[in-house]
Design a protein around this motif. Structure first.
Motif, PDB file in Angstrom:
ATOM      1  N   ARG A  11      27.507 -60.247  22.621  1.00  0.00           N
ATOM      2  CA  ARG A  11      27.419 -61.923  22.782  1.00  0.00           C
ATOM      3  C   ARG A  11      27.043 -62.939  22.817  1.00  0.00           C
ATOM      4  O   ARG A  11      25.573 -62.363  23.396  1.00  0.00           O
ATOM      5  CB  ARG A  11      28.989 -62.679  23.351  1.00  0.00           C
ATOM      6  CG  ARG A  11      30.215 -62.175  23.713  1.00  0.00           C
ATOM      7  CD  ARG A  11      30.924 -62.389  24.595  1.00  0.00           C
ATOM      8  NE  ARG A  11      30.379 -62.080  25.839  1.00  0.00           N
ATOM      9  CZ  ARG A  11      31.019 -62.769  27.170  1.00  0.00           C
ATOM     10  NH1 ARG A  11      32.545 -63.052  27.029  1.00  0.00           N
ATOM     11  NH2 ARG A  11      30.269 -62.857  28.117  1.00  0.00           N
ATOM     12  N   ASP A  14      25.479 -64.861  25.878  1.00  0.00           N
ATOM     13  CA  ASP A  14      24.628 -63.240  26.814  1.00  0.00           C
ATOM     14  C   ASP A  14      23.457 -63.025  26.837  1.00  0.00           C
ATOM     15  O   ASP A  14      22.792 -62.023  27.084  1.00  0.00           O
ATOM     16  CB  ASP A  14      25.761 -61.634  26.702  1.00  0.00           C
ATOM     17  CG  ASP A  14      26.889 -61.988  27.453  1.00  0.00           C
ATOM     18  OD1 ASP A  14      27.212 -62.633  28.106  1.00  0.00           O
ATOM     19  OD2 ASP A  14      27.835 -61.104  26.891  1.00  0.00           O
ATOM     20  N   LYS A  17      21.244 -66.763  27.582  1.00  0.00           N
ATOM     21  CA  LYS A  17      21.037 -66.794  28.532  1.00  0.00           C
ATOM     22  C   LYS A  17      19.997 -66.036  29.295  1.00  0.00           C
ATOM     23  O   LYS A  17      19.377 -66.334  29.906  1.00  0.00           O
ATOM     24  CB  LYS A  17      22.017 -66.163  29.749  1.00  0.00           C
ATOM     25  CG  LYS A  17      22.099 -64.570  29.709  1.00  0.00           C
ATOM     26  CD  LYS A  17      23.323 -64.164  30.077  1.00  0.00           C
ATOM     27  CE  LYS A  17      23.306 -63.232  30.684  1.00  0.00           C
ATOM     28  NZ  LYS A  17      24.804 -62.512  31.529  1.00  0.00           N
ATOM     29  N   ALA A 110      19.835 -58.141  26.766  1.00  0.00           N
ATOM     30  CA  ALA A 110      21.204 -58.303  27.531  1.00  0.00           C
ATOM     31  C   ALA A 110      21.999 -56.458  27.517  1.00  0.00           C
ATOM     32  O   ALA A 110      22.497 -56.490  27.987  1.00  0.00           O
ATOM     33  CB  ALA A 110      21.522 -58.448  26.058  1.00  0.00           C
ATOM     34  N   GLU A 113      21.147 -54.668  30.748  1.00  0.00           N
ATOM     35  CA  GLU A 113      22.818 -55.185  31.237  1.00  0.00           C
ATOM     36  C   GLU A 113      24.160 -55.077  30.699  1.00  0.00           C
ATOM     37  O   GLU A 113      24.865 -54.259  32.382  1.00  0.00           O
ATOM     38  CB  GLU A 113      22.881 -57.247  30.758  1.00  0.00           C
ATOM     39  CG  GLU A 113      23.586 -57.845  32.333  1.00  0.00           C
ATOM     40  CD  GLU A 113      23.486 -59.407  32.648  1.00  0.00           C
ATOM     41  OE1 GLU A 113      23.195 -59.408  32.842  1.00  0.00           O
ATOM     42  OE2 GLU A 113      23.914 -59.502  31.033  1.00  0.00           O
ATOM     43  N   ASN A 114      24.436 -54.195  29.614  1.00  0.00           N
ATOM     44  CA  ASN A 114      25.426 -54.041  29.749  1.00  0.00           C
ATOM     45  C   ASN A 114      25.645 -52.271  29.973  1.00  0.00           C
ATOM     46  O   ASN A 114      26.431 -51.518  30.841  1.00  0.00           O
ATOM     47  CB  ASN A 114      25.409 -54.373  27.756  1.00  0.00           C
ATOM     48  CG  ASN A 114      26.514 -55.436  27.752  1.00  0.00           C
ATOM     49  OD1 ASN A 114      27.341 -55.114  26.817  1.00  0.00           O
ATOM     50  ND2 ASN A 114      25.968 -56.123  28.067  1.00  0.00           N
TER      51      ASN A 114
END
Length: 644
Positions: A11, A14, A17, A110, A113-114
């Motif tokens: 996204r 995501d 940020k 990102a 993080e996933n």
């Protein structure tokens, strides 16, 4: 293009940020190198009363440029701004690089993080921060941190290369290997990579035109180094087993597979129409069929129904004497695919790998070959790759006259065309062409799934047709008693050519054929055909299981012995834009049954080519040996005369 069911959407919120953290890294950080050495570049001189920044710097659109870095750290934004000397304004190229790197860092973070959430690493990080990580989980924690670092580094390099690809020019920059690949954790890994990129920009970017090529070259080297490290790393399943889609960039992240911008190449070659190819009936017919087969590729499924049903030609070899029409055949096929793609709106990428890609720099020839393969394999385009004069480009293994670069190219092509990791999607094909196929490494030559004998005009009618074609229209010479191009009517000509292979064309193979037929009678069963194949193997030990696979693939192509209707290419809605399953059903309905005659003809075609290569190779070796003997005899004679 919409997100398909097997993709996870990354996204936009995501990604964004992480923009602030990405800008922070680009603006400044400290890093002490562990593995790599500096490039010997002196740091920018800083005086207490004089600023080293430009008198005026425009704000790059969308890029926050507040400085929080300490003066002794790595400052990539400043380094990029300095690529054009003292110009006080940020150029479009510099802005593209800054925005591309910020975007790539944010996407990499990102994905990291996933990965952390999917692998359980995020929970371990929280436990470790609270001092509650159990002793028996610390080894797994370290392995997962290393896996996250590798994933983040590859996504960063992958995204940078993808986003900056549209801005590449003809300028190239050689940066050498990437060394500072750290895997303690994702942040340290990115710091090490950005530090080394800063060093490379300082060392290799003497003018702005070299900025994008330098950054892209670094990204490619980073991906290659990280993918190599990942082969021996563990706990990467949460990264390699998932695919992420970044809709805004039309980017798909698929493990350690590089993404390529779906950009076709602009062709400047002179295209030829099929009627301008005189003779070469089977080669022309198969090239025309293959051109339409490529167009059946489904970009959503990333698969071609022909590859699933059988009969797709992934690699082929065209061989024949000089001047018989190999280049014309390439021009015809490239022109057909280019025109079909223009109608459908598909990106088409044609690339030739020539002798100029062999480099004296160690490892560079192999890198060129890998780049060529990856560009053509790109699942987002229809690809056609050619290797002209492959006997000069790819060296025979064990041949001391072959250069190290030629040996590197041979290894790359063998792995790409039939290696453990070869995936045939059906979006591209590779054609190898040679005047002297007997000089090509046996194992590489056998990786050509189809053989196109390019023998040029053969009949009286062929020679009349080619003379009339090349003479053009600026004359008044009458044609005479001849139906122009009637002999080139493809269906009849191909039927005659295939029928001619009901018996072998090569004398040595004909002896084997007659002997076996005398023993077993008409070859009308699998057992009798297998007996014939074994007899061929006894006559030529190079006729191995791979040869049988190539023959059966050719038979499956014959089962697809039809051209997709021209109207399907002219109106994409009829076929090209149908769903994958619908296209597969439409193709399956056109299939014809496999017959004994087809199998015998394909055995004779393939085995005949191998016998032809062997005979030529032996004859060349004999001629060289005779020349050596004559030289030695003459040398001995002169020596004895001198003694006398």
């Amino acid at each position: 293009m919409s997100v398909t069911s097997d993709l996870m959407e990354l996204r936009e919120e995501d990604i964004r940020k992480h923009y602030e953290a990405a800008v922070g890294m680009l603006d400044g950080f400290d890093h002490t190198p562990r593995i790599a050495k500096g490039k010997g570049m002196a740091p920018a001189e800083r005086s207490s009363g004089l600023g080293t920044r430009r008198r005026f710097r425009s704000t790059t659109p969308g890029l926050v440029t507040r400085s929080t870095a300490r003066p002794e750290g790595v400052h990539l934004i400043e380094r990029i701004e300095g690529a054009d000397g003292e110009d006080p304004l940020v150029s479009p190229a510099q802005a593209n690089v800054m925005n591309g790197m910020r975007r790539a860092l944010a996407i990499a973070l990102a994905v990291g993080e996933n990965f952390s959430e999917a692998s359980g690493l995020a929970e371990m990080k929280r436990e470790n921060l609270a001092g509650a990580l159990r002793e028996d989980r610390k080894a797994a924690f370290s392995e997962l941190l290393a896996a996250e670092a590798l994933a983040v580094l590859h996504v960063f390099g992958n995204t940078v290369a993808y986003l900056l690809a549209p801005y590449m020019s003809e300028v190239s920059v050689e940066i050498g290997e990437v060394e500072e690949v750290l895997t303690d954790n994702a942040q340290l890994a990115l710091h090490g990579t950005l530090w080394e990129l800063d060093q490379d920009i300082a060392a290799h970017v003497s003018e702005e035109a070299r900025l994008v090529p330098c950054v892209c070259a670094f990204a490619e080297q980073l991906m290659e180094r990280v993918a190599l490290r990942a082969q021996s790393a563990g706990r990467l399943g949460a990264f390699t087993g998932a695919r992420w889609r970044v809709e805004a960039d039309d980017l798909t992240i698929n493990g350690f597979t590089p993404a390529r911008a779906a950009k076709g190449s602009t062709l400047t070659m002179t295209f030829k129409k099929p009627n301008e190819v005189v003779g070469n009936h089977i080669a022309k017919y198969q090239a025309m069929k293959l051109s339409k087969m490529l167009m059946a590729y489904d970009f959503d499924r990333r698969l071609n129904p022909f590859a699933e049903l059988g009969g797709f030609i992934f690699t082929f070899m065209g061989d024949g004497a000089p001047g018989t029409g190999k280049t014309t055949l390439i021009q015809m096929m490239a022109g057909l695919v280019n025109d079909y793609c223009a109608v459908a709106g598909y990106p088409f990428r044609y690339q030739n790998f020539g002798i100029d890609n062999i480099d004296s720099y160690q490892g560079k020839s192999g890198q060129n070959a890998k780049a060529f393969i990856q560009n053509v394999l790109d699942p987002q385009v229809i690809g056609f790759g050619t290797i002209d004069d492959i006997d000069q480009i790819a060296g025979k293994r064990g041949d001391r006259q072959s250069s190290a670069g030629q040996q590197e190219v041979t290894a790359v092509f063998m792995e790409a065309f039939a290696g453990a990791n070869t995936v045939v999607r059906g979006n591209c094909t590779f054609g190898m062409f040679s005047n002297y196929p007997e000089n090509v490494d046996d194992a590489l030559r056998q990786r050509a799934g189809a053989r196109f004998l390019v023998d040029g005009p053969q009949t009286r009618e062929d020679y009349i047709d080619i003379l009339a074609l090349l003479m053009g229209k600026n004359h008044d010479i009458p044609l005479g008693s001849h139906d122009l191009y009637e002999a080139q009517a493809i269906k009849r000509a191909v039927a005659r050519s295939f029928e001619a292979h009901g018996r072998p064309q090569e004398a040595a193979l004909m002896n084997v054929f007659d002997r076996v037929q005398g023993q077993v009678g008409e070859m009308d069963t699998i057992a009798k055909l297998g007996t014939y194949l074994k007899a061929i193997q006894e006559a030529d030990p190079r006729f191995t299981g791979r040869a049988i696979k190539n023959i059966t693939d050719a038979v499956k192509v014959r089962a697809m012995d039809f051209e997709l209707p021209d109207e399907w290419m002219a109106d994409p809605e009829l076929f090209l834009f149908q769903t994958y399953e619908r296209k597969k059903d439409m193709i399956a309905a056109l299939r014809v049954p496999i017959t004994v005659e087809m199998v015998v003809q394909e055995i004779n075609r393939y085995a005949g080519s191998e016998f032809r290569y062997a005979d030529k190779s032996d004859e060349v070796a004999i001629e060289e040996a005779v020349r050596d003997m004559r030289r030695m005899a003459e040398a001995k004679k002169r020596y004895l005369e001198g003694e006398g």
